[in-house]
Each structure stands twice: as structure tokens, then as C-alpha cells.
Design a protein around this motif. Structure first.
Motif, PDB file in Angstrom:
ATOM      1  N   PHE A  11      72.375  25.032 -58.090  1.00 20.95           N
ATOM      2  CA  PHE A  11      72.186  26.437 -57.744  1.00 20.95           C
ATOM      3  C   PHE A  11      73.487  27.086 -57.296  1.00 20.95           C
ATOM      4  O   PHE A  11      73.737  28.259 -57.587  1.00 20.95           O
ATOM      5  N   ILE A  12      74.323  26.321 -56.588  1.00 23.19           N
ATOM      6  CA  ILE A  12      75.596  26.880 -56.114  1.00 23.19           C
ATOM      7  C   ILE A  12      76.744  26.572 -57.086  1.00 23.19           C
ATOM      8  O   ILE A  12      77.909  26.687 -56.731  1.00 23.19           O
ATOM      9  N   ASN A  13      76.374  26.182 -58.298  1.00 21.32           N
ATOM     10  CA  ASN A  13      77.350  25.921 -59.365  1.00 21.32           C
ATOM     11  C   ASN A  13      78.332  24.805 -59.014  1.00 21.32           C
ATOM     12  O   ASN A  13      79.523  24.910 -59.291  1.00 21.32           O
ATOM     13  N   ASP A  14      77.825  23.760 -58.413  1.00 27.38           N
ATOM     14  CA  ASP A  14      78.648  22.603 -58.080  1.00 27.38           C
ATOM     15  C   ASP A  14      78.069  21.371 -58.784  1.00 27.38           C
ATOM     16  O   ASP A  14      77.514  20.470 -58.153  1.00 27.38           O
ATOM     17  N   ALA A  15      78.189  21.366 -60.100  1.00 26.67           N
ATOM     18  CA  ALA A  15      77.639  20.274 -60.902  1.00 26.67           C
ATOM     19  C   ALA A  15      78.348  18.956 -60.632  1.00 26.67           C
ATOM     20  O   ALA A  15      77.752  17.893 -60.782  1.00 26.67           O
ATOM     21  N   LYS A  16      79.601  19.017 -60.214  1.00 26.94           N
ATOM     22  CA  LYS A  16      80.348  17.789 -59.923  1.00 26.94           C
ATOM     23  C   LYS A  16      79.663  17.003 -58.814  1.00 26.94           C
ATOM     24  O   LYS A  16      79.457  15.789 -58.929  1.00 26.94           O
ATOM     25  N   HIS A  17      79.288  17.672 -57.741  1.00 26.69           N
ATOM     26  CA  HIS A  17      78.597  16.981 -56.649  1.00 26.69           C
ATOM     27  C   HIS A  17      77.157  16.627 -57.030  1.00 26.69           C
ATOM     28  O   HIS A  17      76.632  15.605 -56.582  1.00 26.69           O
ATOM     29  N   ALA A  18      76.529  17.451 -57.850  1.00 28.70           N
ATOM     30  CA  ALA A  18      75.182  17.127 -58.334  1.00 28.70           C
ATOM     31  C   ALA A  18      75.219  15.825 -59.131  1.00 28.70           C
ATOM     32  O   ALA A  18      74.321  14.989 -59.015  1.00 28.70           O
ATOM     33  N   LYS A  19      76.261  15.636 -59.901  1.00 35.53           N
ATOM     34  CA  LYS A  19      76.424  14.420 -60.722  1.00 35.53           C
ATOM     35  C   LYS A  19      76.478  13.175 -59.837  1.00 35.53           C
ATOM     36  O   LYS A  19      75.943  12.124 -60.190  1.00 35.53           O
ATOM     37  N   GLU A  20      77.108  13.283 -58.686  1.00 33.81           N
ATOM     38  CA  GLU A  20      77.212  12.139 -57.779  1.00 33.81           C
ATOM     39  C   GLU A  20      75.839  11.623 -57.365  1.00 33.81           C
ATOM     40  O   GLU A  20      75.678  10.447 -57.080  1.00 33.81           O
ATOM     41  N   TRP A  21      74.849  12.501 -57.339  1.00 37.08           N
ATOM     42  CA  TRP A  21      73.489  12.117 -56.948  1.00 37.08           C
ATOM     43  C   TRP A  21      72.594  11.809 -58.144  1.00 37.08           C
ATOM     44  O   TRP A  21      71.526  11.215 -57.991  1.00 37.08           O
ATOM     45  N   SER A  22      73.012  12.209 -59.339  1.00 37.80           N
ATOM     46  CA  SER A  22      72.106  12.126 -60.483  1.00 37.80           C
ATOM     47  C   SER A  22      71.767  10.694 -60.900  1.00 37.80           C
ATOM     48  O   SER A  22      70.657  10.447 -61.370  1.00 37.80           O
ATOM     49  N   ASN A  23      72.678   9.757 -60.733  1.00 37.66           N
ATOM     50  CA  ASN A  23      72.353   8.375 -61.090  1.00 37.66           C
ATOM     51  C   ASN A  23      71.307   7.788 -60.148  1.00 37.66           C
ATOM     52  O   ASN A  23      70.485   6.967 -60.557  1.00 37.66           O
ATOM     53  N   ILE A  24      71.343   8.206 -58.908  1.00 39.29           N
ATOM     54  CA  ILE A  24      70.364   7.732 -57.927  1.00 39.29           C
ATOM     55  C   ILE A  24      68.955   8.215 -58.300  1.00 39.29           C
ATOM     56  O   ILE A  24      67.977   7.522 -58.069  1.00 39.29           O
ATOM     57  N   MET A  25      68.891   9.382 -58.930  1.00 41.98           N
ATOM     58  CA  MET A  25      67.599   9.963 -59.309  1.00 41.98           C
ATOM     59  C   MET A  25      66.750   8.985 -60.119  1.00 41.98           C
ATOM     60  O   MET A  25      65.538   8.930 -59.968  1.00 41.98           O
ATOM     61  N   PHE A  26      67.389   8.179 -60.949  1.00 41.20           N
ATOM     62  CA  PHE A  26      66.646   7.295 -61.844  1.00 41.20           C
ATOM     63  C   PHE A  26      66.064   6.057 -61.164  1.00 41.20           C
ATOM     64  O   PHE A  26      65.287   5.336 -61.776  1.00 41.20           O
ATOM     65  N   ILE A  27      66.438   5.827 -59.916  1.00 41.30           N
ATOM     66  CA  ILE A  27      65.895   4.650 -59.224  1.00 41.30           C
ATOM     67  C   ILE A  27      65.056   5.011 -58.001  1.00 41.30           C
ATOM     68  O   ILE A  27      64.549   4.127 -57.321  1.00 41.30           O
ATOM     69  N   CYS A  28      64.875   6.281 -57.750  1.00 42.64           N
ATOM     70  CA  CYS A  28      64.076   6.726 -56.606  1.00 42.64           C
ATOM     71  C   CYS A  28      62.591   6.729 -56.947  1.00 42.64           C
ATOM     72  O   CYS A  28      62.192   7.255 -57.988  1.00 42.64           O
ATOM     73  N   ASP A  29      61.808   6.149 -56.068  1.00 43.96           N
ATOM     74  CA  ASP A  29      60.344   6.192 -56.147  1.00 43.96           C
ATOM     75  C   ASP A  29      59.858   5.939 -57.572  1.00 43.96           C
ATOM     76  O   ASP A  29      59.238   6.786 -58.200  1.00 43.96           O
ATOM     77  N   LEU A  30      60.139   4.755 -58.067  1.00 40.20           N
ATOM     78  CA  LEU A  30      59.799   4.418 -59.451  1.00 40.20           C
ATOM     79  C   LEU A  30      58.300   4.364 -59.716  1.00 40.20           C
ATOM     80  O   LEU A  30      57.887   4.339 -60.876  1.00 40.20           O
ATOM     81  N   GLU A  31      57.491   4.358 -58.677  1.00 36.40           N
ATOM     82  CA  GLU A  31      56.044   4.378 -58.861  1.00 36.40           C
ATOM     83  C   GLU A  31      55.529   5.787 -59.149  1.00 36.40           C
ATOM     84  O   GLU A  31      54.365   5.958 -59.494  1.00 36.40           O
ATOM     85  N   ARG A  32      56.387   6.760 -59.041  1.00 33.31           N
ATOM     86  CA  ARG A  32      56.035   8.160 -59.285  1.00 33.31           C
ATOM     87  C   ARG A  32      55.720   8.346 -60.769  1.00 33.31           C
ATOM     88  O   ARG A  32      56.344   7.746 -61.635  1.00 33.31           O
ATOM     89  N   ALA A  33      54.759   9.216 -61.059  1.00 34.41           N
ATOM     90  CA  ALA A  33      54.433   9.539 -62.455  1.00 34.41           C
ATOM     91  C   ALA A  33      55.689  10.059 -63.156  1.00 34.41           C
ATOM     92  O   ALA A  33      56.475  10.811 -62.574  1.00 34.41           O
ATOM     93  N   ASP A  34      55.867   9.631 -64.387  1.00 29.02           N
ATOM     94  CA  ASP A  34      57.083   9.971 -65.128  1.00 29.02           C
ATOM     95  C   ASP A  34      56.769  10.990 -66.215  1.00 29.02           C
ATOM     96  O   ASP A  34      56.267  10.651 -67.275  1.00 29.02           O
ATOM     97  N   SER A  35      57.086  12.250 -65.933  1.00 28.02           N
ATOM     98  CA  SER A  35      56.829  13.319 -66.895  1.00 28.02           C
ATOM     99  C   SER A  35      58.118  13.910 -67.443  1.00 28.02           C
ATOM    100  O   SER A  35      58.116  15.015 -67.975  1.00 28.02           O
ATOM    101  N   GLY A  36      59.223  13.195 -67.278  1.00 24.12           N
ATOM    102  CA  GLY A  36      60.504  13.662 -67.797  1.00 24.12           C
ATOM    103  C   GLY A  36      61.288  14.535 -66.850  1.00 24.12           C
ATOM    104  O   GLY A  36      62.354  15.033 -67.196  1.00 24.12           O
ATOM    105  N   GLU A  37      60.786  14.714 -65.641  1.00 18.70           N
ATOM    106  CA  GLU A  37      61.464  15.584 -64.681  1.00 18.70           C
ATOM    107  C   GLU A  37      62.856  15.061 -64.330  1.00 18.70           C
ATOM    108  O   GLU A  37      63.808  15.831 -64.204  1.00 18.70           O
ATOM    109  N   ARG A  38      62.965  13.752 -64.192  1.00 18.59           N
ATOM    110  CA  ARG A  38      64.269  13.157 -63.860  1.00 18.59           C
ATOM    111  C   ARG A  38      65.288  13.442 -64.962  1.00 18.59           C
ATOM    112  O   ARG A  38      66.401  13.873 -64.691  1.00 18.59           O
TER     113      ARG A  38
END
Length: 138
Positions: A65-92
């Protein structure tokens, strides 16, 4: 899904609520800092808690939202391992695809959007900036 114990759960939820309030006031950096503080409160392994998904998602979304994709990228890999029991609808994949798009990693963005589109049956593009769908369809 692992659940946080009562006093810790309340602390994490309070930090997330404060983050929302700061976001609503337009203090996006403070909002992110509060989310990061909530992240640090999660016991190891952090990613087994359902709150981990929401914390990381909101951090990434706020950085975008604040146009800081560089810092968003630092968190994006973690997104794929968070709460893996969550329903997977492609949001990640869609969220990480947005990060890749904003960083002009267009091949990666197309791949993530493709996966998100399949998992969500196209719903992932609803209520999103049309530039992502235009890019995906190009």
C-alpha cells in the motif's frame, strides 16, 4: 492449527488491533511496527499459529500500500509456510504475485497469478486493482 494461550493471545490480538487503528489513522509505518511486534510475540515455531498468517499478510499488504515492495518481498517467502492448515484458495500466491509484479519480476508474477487463478477459479482478481488482471491476461 495451533492456538495461543490466553494471555499471549490477548497480547497479540491487542497489537493487531492497535495496528489497525494506526493504519486507519494513516500511520502505516507504526501499523507495520505493531504487526512486527505481534510477530515477535508468537512462540517458536511461529508459523504454526493461525495468527502468523494474518500478521504476515497484513505486513505485506501494508508495505504494498505504501509502495514499498522491497520490504514486502522480505516477508513474502514466510507467507508460504504460515498456518499451513488454512484453506488454500490461492490467496498466498496472489499476494506474492502482487509483490513480484511491483518489483517488476514479471515472470514470477505471471507464475504466481496463474497458480492463484487456478486455485481460486478466477476469484482472486475480484476487488483488486485491474492492472493485475490485465497483466495476467496479456
Amino acid at each position: 492449527m495451533a492456538l495461543l494461550s490466553s494471555p499471549l493471545k490477548e497480547q497479540v490480538e491487542d497489537l493487531m488491533d492497535l495496528s489497525n487503528q494506526e493504519y486507519d489513522k494513516g500511520d502505516y509505518i507504526k501499523s507495520i511496527k505493531l504487526l512486527e511486534e505481534a510477530w515477535t510475540k508468537l512462540p517458536q515455531p511461529k508459523v504454526i499459529y493461525d495468527d502468523s498468517y494474518h500478521i504476515v499478510k497484513y505486513i505485506i499488504e501494508t508495505y504494498l500500500f505504501i509502495n514499498d515492495a522491497k520490504h514486502a518481498k522480505e516477508w513474502s517467502n514466510i507467507m508460504f509456510i504460515c498456518d499451513l492448515e488454512r484453506a488454500d484458495s490461492g490467496e498466498r500466491e496472489f499476494l506474492v504475485g502482487k509483490v513480484a509484479y511491483e518489483l517488476e519480476n514479471l515472470d514470477d508474477a505471471k507464475e504466481f497469478f496463474f497458480i492463484a487463478d487456478k486455485k481460486s477459479e478466477g476469484r482472486c482478481f475480484e476487488d483488486e486493482d485491474t492492472k493485475y488482471l490485465k497483466f495476467f491476461k496479456s
